[in-house]
Design a protein around this motif. Structure first.
Motif, PDB file in Angstrom:
ATOM      1  N   ARG A 293     -67.152  47.597  76.143  1.00 21.86           N
ATOM      2  CA  ARG A 293     -65.920  48.031  75.471  1.00 21.86           C
ATOM      3  C   ARG A 293     -65.721  47.286  74.162  1.00 21.86           C
ATOM      4  NH1 ARG A 293     -60.047  45.751  76.888  1.00 21.86           N
ATOM      5  NH2 ARG A 293     -61.165  44.014  75.915  1.00 21.86           N
ATOM      6  N   ASP A 294     -65.869  45.960  74.209  1.00 20.73           N
ATOM      7  CA  ASP A 294     -65.646  45.149  73.017  1.00 20.73           C
ATOM      8  C   ASP A 294     -66.664  45.450  71.927  1.00 20.73           C
ATOM      9  OD1 ASP A 294     -63.550  44.041  74.385  1.00 20.73           O
ATOM     10  OD2 ASP A 294     -64.542  42.125  74.799  1.00 20.73           O
ATOM     11  N   LEU A 295     -67.902  45.682  72.328  1.00 15.17           N
ATOM     12  CA  LEU A 295     -68.925  46.053  71.352  1.00 15.17           C
ATOM     13  C   LEU A 295     -68.542  47.358  70.665  1.00 15.17           C
ATOM     14  CD1 LEU A 295     -71.755  45.852  70.028  1.00 15.17           C
ATOM     15  CD2 LEU A 295     -72.645  47.068  72.046  1.00 15.17           C
ATOM     16  N   PHE A 296     -68.159  48.356  71.440  1.00 13.08           N
ATOM     17  CA  PHE A 296     -67.801  49.660  70.881  1.00 13.08           C
ATOM     18  C   PHE A 296     -66.611  49.544  69.940  1.00 13.08           C
ATOM     19  CE2 PHE A 296     -65.637  53.885  71.516  1.00 13.08           C
ATOM     20  CZ  PHE A 296     -66.563  54.625  70.791  1.00 13.08           C
ATOM     21  N   LEU A 297     -65.566  48.825  70.365  1.00 11.42           N
ATOM     22  CA  LEU A 297     -64.377  48.688  69.529  1.00 11.42           C
ATOM     23  C   LEU A 297     -64.672  47.916  68.247  1.00 11.42           C
ATOM     24  CD1 LEU A 297     -61.578  47.995  72.164  1.00 11.42           C
ATOM     25  CD2 LEU A 297     -62.059  50.126  70.939  1.00 11.42           C
ATOM     26  N   ASN A 298     -65.503  46.899  68.342  1.00 13.67           N
ATOM     27  CA  ASN A 298     -65.869  46.143  67.153  1.00 13.67           C
ATOM     28  C   ASN A 298     -66.653  47.009  66.169  1.00 13.67           C
ATOM     29  OD1 ASN A 298     -66.208  43.570  65.620  1.00 13.67           O
ATOM     30  ND2 ASN A 298     -68.375  43.914  66.110  1.00 13.67           N
ATOM     31  N   LEU A 299     -67.537  47.825  66.709  1.00 16.07           N
ATOM     32  CA  LEU A 299     -68.381  48.676  65.858  1.00 16.07           C
ATOM     33  C   LEU A 299     -67.581  49.750  65.133  1.00 16.07           C
ATOM     34  CD1 LEU A 299     -71.439  49.124  68.252  1.00 16.07           C
ATOM     35  CD2 LEU A 299     -71.479  47.938  66.046  1.00 16.07           C
ATOM     36  N   ILE A 300     -66.468  50.217  65.737  1.00 16.23           N
ATOM     37  CA  ILE A 300     -65.689  51.283  65.094  1.00 16.23           C
ATOM     38  C   ILE A 300     -64.437  50.748  64.395  1.00 16.23           C
ATOM     39  CG2 ILE A 300     -66.517  53.013  66.738  1.00 16.23           C
ATOM     40  CD1 ILE A 300     -63.686  52.891  68.028  1.00 16.23           C
ATOM     41  N   SER A 301     -64.331  49.443  64.255  1.00 14.92           N
ATOM     42  CA  SER A 301     -63.110  48.838  63.696  1.00 14.92           C
ATOM     43  C   SER A 301     -62.820  49.284  62.270  1.00 14.92           C
ATOM     44  CB  SER A 301     -63.200  47.316  63.767  1.00 14.92           C
ATOM     45  OG  SER A 301     -64.301  46.845  63.000  1.00 14.92           O
ATOM     46  N   GLU A 302     -63.849  49.695  61.544  1.00 14.23           N
ATOM     47  CA  GLU A 302     -63.657  50.145  60.162  1.00 14.23           C
ATOM     48  C   GLU A 302     -63.487  51.657  60.066  1.00 14.23           C
ATOM     49  OE1 GLU A 302     -63.246  47.952  57.703  1.00 14.23           O
ATOM     50  OE2 GLU A 302     -63.485  46.422  59.263  1.00 14.23           O
ATOM     51  N   CYS A 362     -66.857  57.825  76.346  1.00 12.57           N
ATOM     52  CA  CYS A 362     -67.416  56.996  77.410  1.00 12.57           C
ATOM     53  C   CYS A 362     -68.294  55.911  76.799  1.00 12.57           C
ATOM     54  CB  CYS A 362     -68.243  57.859  78.360  1.00 12.57           C
ATOM     55  SG  CYS A 362     -69.064  56.909  79.655  1.00 12.57           S
ATOM     56  N   PHE A 363     -68.018  54.643  77.142  1.00 10.65           N
ATOM     57  CA  PHE A 363     -68.843  53.554  76.605  1.00 10.65           C
ATOM     58  C   PHE A 363     -69.790  52.971  77.656  1.00 10.65           C
ATOM     59  CE2 PHE A 363     -64.568  51.712  77.455  1.00 10.65           C
ATOM     60  CZ  PHE A 363     -64.883  50.748  78.404  1.00 10.65           C
ATOM     61  N   ALA A 364     -69.985  53.695  78.765  1.00 15.26           N
ATOM     62  CA  ALA A 364     -70.996  53.273  79.753  1.00 15.26           C
ATOM     63  C   ALA A 364     -72.365  53.759  79.283  1.00 15.26           C
ATOM     64  CB  ALA A 364     -70.657  53.838  81.123  1.00 15.26           C
ATOM     65  N   LYS A 365     -72.782  53.223  78.149  1.00 14.97           N
ATOM     66  CA  LYS A 365     -74.019  53.645  77.510  1.00 14.97           C
ATOM     67  C   LYS A 365     -74.797  52.410  77.052  1.00 14.97           C
ATOM     68  CE  LYS A 365     -72.466  57.863  77.884  1.00 14.97           C
ATOM     69  NZ  LYS A 365     -73.019  58.813  78.876  1.00 14.97           N
ATOM     70  N   THR A 366     -76.053  52.616  76.715  1.00 19.44           N
ATOM     71  CA  THR A 366     -76.846  51.498  76.197  1.00 19.44           C
ATOM     72  C   THR A 366     -76.242  51.021  74.880  1.00 19.44           C
ATOM     73  OG1 THR A 366     -78.333  52.951  74.954  1.00 19.44           O
ATOM     74  CG2 THR A 366     -78.953  52.433  77.246  1.00 19.44           C
ATOM     75  N   ASP A 367     -76.508  49.770  74.544  1.00 13.62           N
ATOM     76  CA  ASP A 367     -76.002  49.236  73.276  1.00 13.62           C
ATOM     77  C   ASP A 367     -76.519  50.048  72.097  1.00 13.62           C
ATOM     78  OD1 ASP A 367     -74.851  47.337  74.869  1.00 13.62           O
ATOM     79  OD2 ASP A 367     -75.984  45.633  74.071  1.00 13.62           O
ATOM     80  N   ASP A 368     -77.754  50.470  72.171  1.00 16.46           N
ATOM     81  CA  ASP A 368     -78.338  51.264  71.082  1.00 16.46           C
ATOM     82  C   ASP A 368     -77.572  52.573  70.900  1.00 16.46           C
ATOM     83  OD1 ASP A 368     -80.526  51.826  69.139  1.00 16.46           O
ATOM     84  OD2 ASP A 368     -80.997  53.430  70.559  1.00 16.46           O
ATOM     85  N   THR A 369     -77.203  53.212  72.005  1.00 19.31           N
ATOM     86  CA  THR A 369     -76.437  54.456  71.919  1.00 19.31           C
ATOM     87  C   THR A 369     -75.067  54.203  71.300  1.00 19.31           C
ATOM     88  OG1 THR A 369     -77.556  55.377  73.853  1.00 19.31           O
ATOM     89  CG2 THR A 369     -75.421  56.338  73.271  1.00 19.31           C
ATOM     90  N   LEU A 370     -74.411  53.111  71.691  1.00 12.59           N
ATOM     91  CA  LEU A 370     -73.088  52.790  71.150  1.00 12.59           C
ATOM     92  C   LEU A 370     -73.161  52.481  69.664  1.00 12.59           C
ATOM     93  CD1 LEU A 370     -71.625  50.619  74.063  1.00 12.59           C
ATOM     94  CD2 LEU A 370     -71.145  53.022  73.543  1.00 12.59           C
ATOM     95  N   VAL A 371     -74.201  51.813  69.227  1.00  8.03           N
ATOM     96  CA  VAL A 371     -74.384  51.517  67.802  1.00  8.03           C
ATOM     97  C   VAL A 371     -74.536  52.817  67.012  1.00  8.03           C
ATOM     98  CG1 VAL A 371     -75.964  50.529  66.095  1.00  8.03           C
ATOM     99  CG2 VAL A 371     -75.323  49.200  68.123  1.00  8.03           C
TER     100      VAL A 371
END
Length: 380
Positions: A293-302, A362-371
């Motif tokens: 969750r935190d990775l996803f939110l950080n990545l879309i913060s902008e 849904c953020f139940a995905k690999t880090d690569d997918t979330l990026v």
């Protein structure tokens, strides 16, 4: 031949629609709630071992006893609450089957059932096919808090059941202890049952506590809990869940369960039972999913999307009013077709398709997918 449908207003679910669009347009699929990373090799090996050791015939109707013992132990460990493994726990073909069977066992024509919207889409059809009447309580974005005065005003002598869901899909919110106490207060002294959908019971964030219905003794005596090993152990395709309830309720549940399912996949039950001997298999889930969750939110913060961090589940809702005035279904479809990223519009879960300009990802995905997904969302 003329057929009078028992569900005349039910069409193809939004999950099927968005996943099909995702596949057609080769989009990143953050719509349907399933992981795109492998399940535990240890768990897979334990299921294979169970097959090789002969667990290939019918399981007991109520479920493999070792699994029911493991479930009972989990409730004692997490909630200091007791369910008898022989009489008060039943293994089901996923939580959806448990929900449908509970409703079928207790709801008769003209019984009223309160649900909170946005609501997972299996509740209302199950009520209606059994002749019941859905009484909706619409929750408001972005906080999705329950107005307990409204709940009290909608209770009547016809109210048979209240369905709750915490952590809540699709909003990602959780109920507080006060919410549960208010529910208990609203229903005490009545015969109103509670169906507590707790499939995301282990996925709560920021050191918050999941308030299971079993923590409240008065509620527990007239409540079912439904849960899902698919959500817990990243194995949604196995369709293994369970429900817990006091003996007087579970005995009625099993009367229906034995004739629409009887029993579910035996080697998977045995494998899960063995896997659960290490409590970390479920105790480690909050940290695992909070990192995502935190990775996803950080990545879309902008990005131009607005959000409140999800409190639970593996979903994050994003509000898009700064981007477009399109209704959420049209915007979700355009994102899939044009930008190659699929989500779920929340209006389809609301009363009268109320549109709050929010989409569920849904953020139940690999880090690569979330990026990769975040790179797209930041360009919109």
């Amino acid at each position: 031949m003329k057929i009078k449908s028992k569900l005349p207003n039910v069409g193809t679910t939004i999950f099927t629609v968005m996943s099909a669009l995702s596949q057609e347009y080769n989009a990143i699929n953050l719509s349907q709630g399933f992981p795109n990373y492998p399940s535990s090799k240890k768990l897979n090996n334990l299921v294979t071992k169970a097959m090789n050791n002969g667990y290939n015939q019918y399981a007991p109707m109520a479920g493999n006893i070792e699994l029911r013992l493991a479930i009972a132990h989990k409730y004692e460990l997490l909630h200091q609450s007791t369910y008898h493994p022989e009489r008060e726990i039943t293994v089901t073909a996923g939580a959806t089957q448990a929900i449908y069977t509970i409703i079928s066992a207790f709801i008769r024509p003209n019984d009223e059932v309160l649900i909170f919207k946005p609501a997972y889409d299996c509740y209302q059809p199950a009520i209606e096919i059994n002749g019941g009447k859905t009484i909706p309580i619409q929750l408001s974005a972005p906080n999705y808090k329950v107005n307990w005065s409204e709940v009290a005003s909608k209770l009547s002598t016809k109210t048979k059941m209240i369905i709750i869901n915490t952590p809540h899909n699709p909003s990602g919110t959780t109920w507080s202890k006060d919410d549960m106490l208010q529910l208990q207060k609203c229903t005490e002294g009545t015969d109103i049952m509670v169906l507590s959908d707790e499939v995301y019971e282990h996925i709560v964030f920021d050191e918050a506590k999941h308030y299971s219905v079993c923590l409240f003794q008065d509620l527990k005596q007239r409540s079912f809990i439904t849960a899902s090993f698919g959500k817990t152990f990243h194995t949604t395709g196995w369709k293994i869940g369970y429900c817990c309830a006091p003996d007087h309720l579970m005995s009625e549940f099993r009367k229906v369960h034995q004739f629409n399912v009887f029993s579910v996949h035996h080697p998977a039950q045995k494998g899960i039972a063995d896997y659960m001997q290490e409590a970390e298999t479920f105790l480690g889930l909050p940290a695992f999913f909070q990192r995502k969750r935190d990775l996803f939110l950080n990545l879309i913060s902008e990005s131009r999307f607005k959000c409140k961090p999800s409190q639970g589940t593996y979903f994050q809702i994003l509000e898009y009013s700064d981007i477009t005035d399109e209704n959420d279904v049209d915007f979700a479809k355009r994102l899939t077709k044009t930008f190659k990223i699929a989500s779920i519009p929340l209006s389809v879960f609301n009363e009268n398709n109320r549109d709050d300009k929010v989409l569920r990802f849904c953020f139940a995905k690999t880090d690569d997918t979330l990026v990769k997904a975040a790179e797209i969302l930041c360009k919109i």
